[in-house]
Design a protein around this motif. Structure first.
Motif, PDB file in Angstrom:
ATOM      1  N   ASP A   1       0.999  -1.286  -0.263  1.00  0.00           N
ATOM      2  CA  ASP A   1       0.060  -0.483   0.422  1.00  0.00           C
ATOM      3  C   ASP A   1       1.007   1.510   0.332  1.00  0.00           C
ATOM      4  OD1 ASP A   1      -2.838  -1.295  -0.173  1.00  0.00           O
ATOM      5  OD2 ASP A   1      -2.791  -1.094   1.693  1.00  0.00           O
ATOM      6  N   GLU A   2       2.477   1.097   0.916  1.00  0.00           N
ATOM      7  CA  GLU A   2       3.394   2.594   0.953  1.00  0.00           C
ATOM      8  C   GLU A   2       3.448   2.843  -0.858  1.00  0.00           C
ATOM      9  OE1 GLU A   2       6.851   3.547   3.064  1.00  0.00           O
ATOM     10  OE2 GLU A   2       5.370   2.141   3.820  1.00  0.00           O
ATOM     11  N   TRP A   3       3.796   1.509  -0.714  1.00  0.00           N
ATOM     12  CA  TRP A   3       4.661   2.168  -2.498  1.00  0.00           C
ATOM     13  C   TRP A   3       3.185   2.326  -4.013  1.00  0.00           C
ATOM     14  CZ3 TRP A   3       3.358  -0.173  -7.378  1.00  0.00           C
ATOM     15  CH2 TRP A   3       4.408   0.288  -8.495  1.00  0.00           C
ATOM     16  N   LEU A   4       2.320   1.832  -3.844  1.00  0.00           N
ATOM     17  CA  LEU A   4       1.156   2.484  -4.265  1.00  0.00           C
ATOM     18  C   LEU A   4       0.761   3.916  -3.868  1.00  0.00           C
ATOM     19  CD1 LEU A   4      -1.333   1.870  -6.334  1.00  0.00           C
ATOM     20  CD2 LEU A   4      -2.971   1.304  -4.286  1.00  0.00           C
ATOM     21  N   ALA A   5       0.566   4.405  -2.537  1.00  0.00           N
ATOM     22  CA  ALA A   5       0.668   5.605  -2.325  1.00  0.00           C
ATOM     23  C   ALA A   5       1.613   6.694  -2.729  1.00  0.00           C
ATOM     24  CB  ALA A   5       0.314   6.002  -0.813  1.00  0.00           C
ATOM     25  N   ASP A   6       2.893   6.307  -2.693  1.00  0.00           N
ATOM     26  CA  ASP A   6       3.966   6.832  -3.387  1.00  0.00           C
ATOM     27  C   ASP A   6       3.696   6.832  -5.094  1.00  0.00           C
ATOM     28  OD1 ASP A   6       6.037   6.952  -0.923  1.00  0.00           O
ATOM     29  OD2 ASP A   6       6.784   5.126  -1.865  1.00  0.00           O
ATOM     30  N   MET A   7       3.438   6.350  -5.679  1.00  0.00           N
ATOM     31  CA  MET A   7       3.571   5.932  -7.435  1.00  0.00           C
ATOM     32  C   MET A   7       1.748   7.038  -7.284  1.00  0.00           C
ATOM     33  SD  MET A   7       5.474   4.091  -9.086  1.00  0.00           S
ATOM     34  CE  MET A   7       6.856   4.494  -7.943  1.00  0.00           C
ATOM     35  N   GLN A   8       0.655   7.220  -6.753  1.00  0.00           N
ATOM     36  CA  GLN A   8       0.125   7.739  -7.007  1.00  0.00           C
ATOM     37  C   GLN A   8       0.850   8.995  -7.076  1.00  0.00           C
ATOM     38  OE1 GLN A   8      -3.355   6.102  -4.237  1.00  0.00           O
ATOM     39  NE2 GLN A   8      -3.963   5.254  -5.878  1.00  0.00           N
ATOM     40  N   ALA A   9       1.485   9.285  -5.774  1.00  0.00           N
ATOM     41  CA  ALA A   9       2.249  10.821  -5.492  1.00  0.00           C
ATOM     42  C   ALA A   9       3.056  11.713  -6.445  1.00  0.00           C
ATOM     43  CB  ALA A   9       2.543  10.318  -3.973  1.00  0.00           C
TER      44      ALA A   9
ATOM     45  N   GLN B   1       2.553  10.141  -9.729  1.00  0.00           N
ATOM     46  CA  GLN B   1       1.921  10.494 -10.832  1.00  0.00           C
ATOM     47  C   GLN B   1       0.932  11.927 -10.864  1.00  0.00           C
ATOM     48  OE1 GLN B   1      -1.810   7.484 -10.944  1.00  0.00           O
ATOM     49  NE2 GLN B   1      -0.856   7.296 -13.289  1.00  0.00           N
ATOM     50  N   THR B   2       0.873  12.527  -9.036  1.00  0.00           N
ATOM     51  CA  THR B   2       0.644  14.127  -8.969  1.00  0.00           C
ATOM     52  C   THR B   2       1.546  14.588  -9.183  1.00  0.00           C
ATOM     53  OG1 THR B   2      -0.976  13.180  -7.612  1.00  0.00           O
ATOM     54  CG2 THR B   2      -0.314  15.175  -6.922  1.00  0.00           C
ATOM     55  N   ALA B   3       2.733  14.766  -8.954  1.00  0.00           N
ATOM     56  CA  ALA B   3       4.244  15.594  -9.337  1.00  0.00           C
ATOM     57  C   ALA B   3       4.081  15.682 -10.856  1.00  0.00           C
ATOM     58  CB  ALA B   3       5.260  14.887  -8.669  1.00  0.00           C
ATOM     59  N   ILE B   4       3.840  14.648 -11.086  1.00  0.00           N
ATOM     60  CA  ILE B   4       3.775  14.929 -13.134  1.00  0.00           C
ATOM     61  C   ILE B   4       2.848  15.978 -13.427  1.00  0.00           C
ATOM     62  CG2 ILE B   4       2.834  13.979 -15.320  1.00  0.00           C
ATOM     63  CD1 ILE B   4       4.827  10.817 -13.656  1.00  0.00           C
ATOM     64  N   GLY B   5       1.491  15.609 -13.015  1.00  0.00           N
ATOM     65  CA  GLY B   5       0.164  16.813 -13.363  1.00  0.00           C
ATOM     66  C   GLY B   5       1.563  18.223 -12.641  1.00  0.00           C
ATOM     67  N   ASP B   6       1.367  17.880 -11.641  1.00  0.00           N
ATOM     68  CA  ASP B   6       2.231  19.538 -11.026  1.00  0.00           C
ATOM     69  C   ASP B   6       2.708  20.473 -12.567  1.00  0.00           C
ATOM     70  OD1 ASP B   6       0.320  19.199  -8.914  1.00  0.00           O
ATOM     71  OD2 ASP B   6       2.087  18.995  -7.532  1.00  0.00           O
ATOM     72  N   ASP B   7       3.820  19.227 -12.304  1.00  0.00           N
ATOM     73  CA  ASP B   7       5.399  19.372 -13.112  1.00  0.00           C
ATOM     74  C   ASP B   7       4.143  20.097 -14.585  1.00  0.00           C
ATOM     75  OD1 ASP B   7       7.110  19.198 -11.516  1.00  0.00           O
ATOM     76  OD2 ASP B   7       7.414  16.637 -12.685  1.00  0.00           O
ATOM     77  N   ARG B   8       3.467  19.628 -14.889  1.00  0.00           N
ATOM     78  CA  ARG B   8       2.840  20.101 -16.646  1.00  0.00           C
ATOM     79  C   ARG B   8       2.002  21.539 -16.514  1.00  0.00           C
ATOM     80  NH1 ARG B   8       0.163  15.531 -17.362  1.00  0.00           N
ATOM     81  NH2 ARG B   8       1.506  14.329 -18.304  1.00  0.00           N
ATOM     82  N   SER B   9       1.787  21.483 -14.657  1.00  0.00           N
ATOM     83  CA  SER B   9       0.391  23.235 -14.638  1.00  0.00           C
ATOM     84  C   SER B   9       1.447  23.855 -14.325  1.00  0.00           C
ATOM     85  CB  SER B   9      -0.666  23.076 -14.083  1.00  0.00           C
ATOM     86  OG  SER B   9       0.100  22.268 -12.246  1.00  0.00           O
ATOM     87  N   GLY B  10       2.594  23.680 -13.740  1.00  0.00           N
ATOM     88  CA  GLY B  10       3.447  24.233 -13.515  1.00  0.00           C
ATOM     89  C   GLY B  10       3.939  25.060 -12.110  1.00  0.00           C
ATOM     90  N   GLY B  11       2.936  23.813 -11.458  1.00  0.00           N
ATOM     91  CA  GLY B  11       2.718  24.523  -9.863  1.00  0.00           C
ATOM     92  C   GLY B  11       4.413  23.447  -9.319  1.00  0.00           C
ATOM     93  N   PRO B  12       4.103  23.185  -8.251  1.00  0.00           N
ATOM     94  CA  PRO B  12       4.865  22.319  -7.432  1.00  0.00           C
ATOM     95  C   PRO B  12       5.640  21.357  -7.637  1.00  0.00           C
ATOM     96  CG  PRO B  12       3.363  22.228  -5.509  1.00  0.00           C
ATOM     97  CD  PRO B  12       2.438  22.803  -6.815  1.00  0.00           C
ATOM     98  N   ALA B  13       6.803  21.064  -8.282  1.00  0.00           N
ATOM     99  CA  ALA B  13       7.410  19.412  -8.313  1.00  0.00           C
ATOM    100  C   ALA B  13       7.857  19.344  -7.477  1.00  0.00           C
ATOM    101  CB  ALA B  13       8.600  19.988  -8.944  1.00  0.00           C
TER     102      ALA B  13
END
Length: 84
Positions: free
Chosen positions: A61-69, A71-83
């Motif tokens: 479960d912890e690994w899965l949470a890391d992968m979801q985080a 994915q969120t970071a990838i979205g933030d990078d794309r939108s110019g948000g925090p990396a």
């Protein structure tokens, strides 16, 4: 994060739209795409492992949470948000 310069061949019908979407930074755009693909493949592998072994999910479960985080970071990078 260290970077390396590489040469790749990309079909013109893919490269043109990618350059337009990249906003002037094709390297960052390609890096995000590669990172997203790696996360996608890792999550596919996890899904296959979970299907083969139902008890596997609790141990990862912890690994899965890391992968979801990630994915969120990838979205933030794309939108110019925090990396991440």
């Amino acid at each position: 994060m260290a970077s390396e310069k590489v040469t790749v061949t990309i079909p013109a019908e893919v490269l043109g739209p990618a350059r337009e979407s990249a906003g002037g930074n094709l390297s960052a755009y390609v890096a995000r795409a590669l990172r997203a693909q790696l996360v996608h493949e890792a999550m596919d592998t996890l899904a296959e492992d979970m299907e083969a072994n139902p008890g596997f999910r609790l141990a990862h479960d912890e690994w899965l949470a890391d992968m979801q985080a990630e994915q969120t970071a990838i979205g933030d990078d794309r939108s110019g948000g925090p990396a991440a």
